[in-house]
Design a protein around this motif. Sequence first.
Motif, PDB file in Angstrom:
ATOM      1  N   SER A 280      -6.609   0.208  26.634  1.00  0.00           N
ATOM      2  CA  SER A 280      -6.276  -0.284  27.970  1.00  0.00           C
ATOM      3  C   SER A 280      -7.493  -0.217  28.872  1.00  0.00           C
ATOM      4  O   SER A 280      -8.590   0.144  28.448  1.00  0.00           O
ATOM      5  N   ALA A 281      -7.288  -0.594  30.123  1.00  0.00           N
ATOM      6  CA  ALA A 281      -8.390  -0.694  31.080  1.00  0.00           C
ATOM      7  C   ALA A 281      -8.109   0.165  32.304  1.00  0.00           C
ATOM      8  O   ALA A 281      -6.957   0.302  32.738  1.00  0.00           O
ATOM      9  N   ALA A 282      -9.180   0.716  32.868  1.00  0.00           N
ATOM     10  CA  ALA A 282      -9.045   1.549  34.060  1.00  0.00           C
ATOM     11  C   ALA A 282      -8.410   0.781  35.213  1.00  0.00           C
ATOM     12  O   ALA A 282      -7.740   1.352  36.072  1.00  0.00           O
ATOM     13  N   GLY A 283      -8.600  -0.536  35.222  1.00  0.00           N
ATOM     14  CA  GLY A 283      -8.027  -1.362  36.285  1.00  0.00           C
ATOM     15  C   GLY A 283      -6.516  -1.323  36.349  1.00  0.00           C
ATOM     16  O   GLY A 283      -5.926  -1.646  37.388  1.00  0.00           O
TER      17      GLY A 283
ATOM     18  N   SER B  90       4.802  11.506  14.711  1.00  0.00           N
ATOM     19  CA  SER B  90       3.999  10.320  14.984  1.00  0.00           C
ATOM     20  C   SER B  90       3.731  10.256  16.473  1.00  0.00           C
ATOM     21  O   SER B  90       4.399  10.923  17.270  1.00  0.00           O
ATOM     22  N   ALA B  91       2.744   9.455  16.857  1.00  0.00           N
ATOM     23  CA  ALA B  91       2.328   9.451  18.250  1.00  0.00           C
ATOM     24  C   ALA B  91       1.864   8.069  18.692  1.00  0.00           C
ATOM     25  O   ALA B  91       1.346   7.288  17.890  1.00  0.00           O
ATOM     26  N   ALA B  92       2.042   7.803  19.973  1.00  0.00           N
ATOM     27  CA  ALA B  92       1.477   6.615  20.618  1.00  0.00           C
ATOM     28  C   ALA B  92       0.530   7.097  21.708  1.00  0.00           C
ATOM     29  O   ALA B  92       0.914   7.909  22.558  1.00  0.00           O
ATOM     30  N   ALA B  93      -0.695   6.635  21.669  1.00  0.00           N
ATOM     31  CA  ALA B  93      -1.708   7.082  22.626  1.00  0.00           C
ATOM     32  C   ALA B  93      -2.428   5.872  23.216  1.00  0.00           C
ATOM     33  O   ALA B  93      -2.491   4.797  22.602  1.00  0.00           O
ATOM     34  N   ILE B  94      -2.997   6.059  24.392  1.00  0.00           N
ATOM     35  CA  ILE B  94      -3.696   4.994  25.102  1.00  0.00           C
ATOM     36  C   ILE B  94      -5.137   5.425  25.340  1.00  0.00           C
ATOM     37  O   ILE B  94      -5.382   6.486  25.927  1.00  0.00           O
TER      38      ILE B  94
ATOM     39  N   PHE C  27       0.796  -1.226   0.000  1.00  0.00           N
ATOM     40  CA  PHE C  27       0.000   0.000   0.000  1.00  0.00           C
ATOM     41  C   PHE C  27       0.828   1.275   0.000  1.00  0.00           C
ATOM     42  O   PHE C  27       0.283   2.378  -0.031  1.00  0.00           O
ATOM     43  N   GLY C  28       2.149   1.128   0.070  1.00  0.00           N
ATOM     44  CA  GLY C  28       3.025   2.286  -0.070  1.00  0.00           C
ATOM     45  C   GLY C  28       3.295   3.058   1.203  1.00  0.00           C
ATOM     46  O   GLY C  28       4.187   3.911   1.231  1.00  0.00           O
ATOM     47  N   ARG C  29       2.581   2.749   2.276  1.00  0.00           N
ATOM     48  CA  ARG C  29       2.751   3.482   3.524  1.00  0.00           C
ATOM     49  C   ARG C  29       1.981   2.766   4.627  1.00  0.00           C
ATOM     50  O   ARG C  29       1.174   1.885   4.358  1.00  0.00           O
ATOM     51  N   VAL C  30       2.229   3.159   5.865  1.00  0.00           N
ATOM     52  CA  VAL C  30       1.395   2.718   6.972  1.00  0.00           C
ATOM     53  C   VAL C  30       1.268   3.894   7.932  1.00  0.00           C
ATOM     54  O   VAL C  30       2.256   4.499   8.333  1.00  0.00           O
ATOM     55  N   ASP C  31       0.031   4.250   8.246  1.00  0.00           N
ATOM     56  CA  ASP C  31      -0.229   5.440   9.064  1.00  0.00           C
ATOM     57  C   ASP C  31      -0.755   5.111  10.455  1.00  0.00           C
ATOM     58  O   ASP C  31      -0.947   6.029  11.256  1.00  0.00           O
ATOM     59  N   GLY C  32      -0.979   3.847  10.725  1.00  0.00           N
ATOM     60  CA  GLY C  32      -1.480   3.544  12.057  1.00  0.00           C
ATOM     61  C   GLY C  32      -1.523   2.066  12.360  1.00  0.00           C
ATOM     62  O   GLY C  32      -1.645   1.227  11.462  1.00  0.00           O
ATOM     63  N   LEU C  33      -1.393   1.772  13.628  1.00  0.00           N
ATOM     64  CA  LEU C  33      -1.617   0.433  14.157  1.00  0.00           C
ATOM     65  C   LEU C  33      -2.537   0.589  15.363  1.00  0.00           C
ATOM     66  O   LEU C  33      -2.189   1.268  16.340  1.00  0.00           O
ATOM     67  N   VAL C  34      -3.716  -0.011  15.270  1.00  0.00           N
ATOM     68  CA  VAL C  34      -4.668   0.001  16.380  1.00  0.00           C
ATOM     69  C   VAL C  34      -4.612  -1.369  17.041  1.00  0.00           C
ATOM     70  O   VAL C  34      -4.909  -2.387  16.406  1.00  0.00           O
ATOM     71  N   HIS C  35      -4.229  -1.390  18.306  1.00  0.00           N
ATOM     72  CA  HIS C  35      -4.001  -2.655  19.004  1.00  0.00           C
ATOM     73  C   HIS C  35      -5.226  -3.013  19.853  1.00  0.00           C
ATOM     74  O   HIS C  35      -5.470  -2.423  20.896  1.00  0.00           O
ATOM     75  N   LEU C  36      -5.987  -3.984  19.349  1.00  0.00           N
ATOM     76  CA  LEU C  36      -7.235  -4.395  20.001  1.00  0.00           C
ATOM     77  C   LEU C  36      -7.187  -5.836  20.501  1.00  0.00           C
ATOM     78  O   LEU C  36      -8.226  -6.412  20.800  1.00  0.00           O
ATOM     79  N   VAL C  37      -6.001  -6.394  20.588  1.00  0.00           N
ATOM     80  CA  VAL C  37      -5.877  -7.753  21.109  1.00  0.00           C
ATOM     81  C   VAL C  37      -6.215  -7.720  22.597  1.00  0.00           C
ATOM     82  O   VAL C  37      -5.612  -6.970  23.357  1.00  0.00           O
TER      83      VAL C  37
END
Length: 262
Positions: free
Chosen positions: A160-163, A203-207, A99-109
């Motif tokens: 993530s989780a509040a716990g 670029s950024a990493a957010a929770i 696809f020529g690029r990658v703009d995000g990884l959403v981690h839902l595992v």
Amino acid sequence: MSDRTTTAQEAKKMAGNGALSGAVIAVAGAGGPAGRAALLRLAEAGATVIGSDNDPERLAEAVDAASYAHGGATVVGDTVDLLDREATRDWATRIEKDFGRVDGLVHLVGGWRGSETFVKTSLDDWDFLELLLIRTVQHTSLAFFEGLQRSDRGRYVLISAAGASKPTAGNASYAAAKAAAEAWTLALADAFRKAGGPEGPTSAAAILVVKALVHDAMRAERPHAKFAGFTDVKDLADAVVGVWDKPAAEVNGNRLWLTEKP
């Protein structure tokens, strides 16, 4: 690092249609309810979406649902074992090649195991959760870092989780694993910050922090349940898209609360 609460209404406003036109976004754990909602919302926002899951059947169903709902969108699926570092790296490389690029990884595992009391905690649960909730974060973040850094709007989004901020006795393993995943993601955010230099990160990493998630099937199974403080997977998907609405410096290293802080 700062913490703030984002309401569902704010997230919806932030995540306007077409906001991600041209973006290429990977979703890890795309076959579950939250993953399905994310695929749908990201496609609606104009992104090319590449979902992964270790269950090919449920991944295919999720991809087909998103593709059917948004006929003009590109939504594809890759069966990837995220516990295999090389397979995860190959996935990231393949996305950029195709696809020529990658703009995000959403981690839902995700996944949960708990116990009635602290002393009844099984360390087998820790072994399971360490792999599911921590190792997959390590592998995806390491695999996608360089690609996200090459993007002018790269985002790594952890759910993530509040716990993790206020563990309970019966959730020791789960809360500890979530807290470790958060710490790893914040280290990733610091790497983005340092890579950006004086001008700040590109670029950024957010929770995104929830108490727990709820979806339509859960409500159907328990019609009288209140699900107080739970975040609907559709609202979570809105918040995921909203992470791209603000400059990297405003979301990098931040916990964005979708529920009341403990």
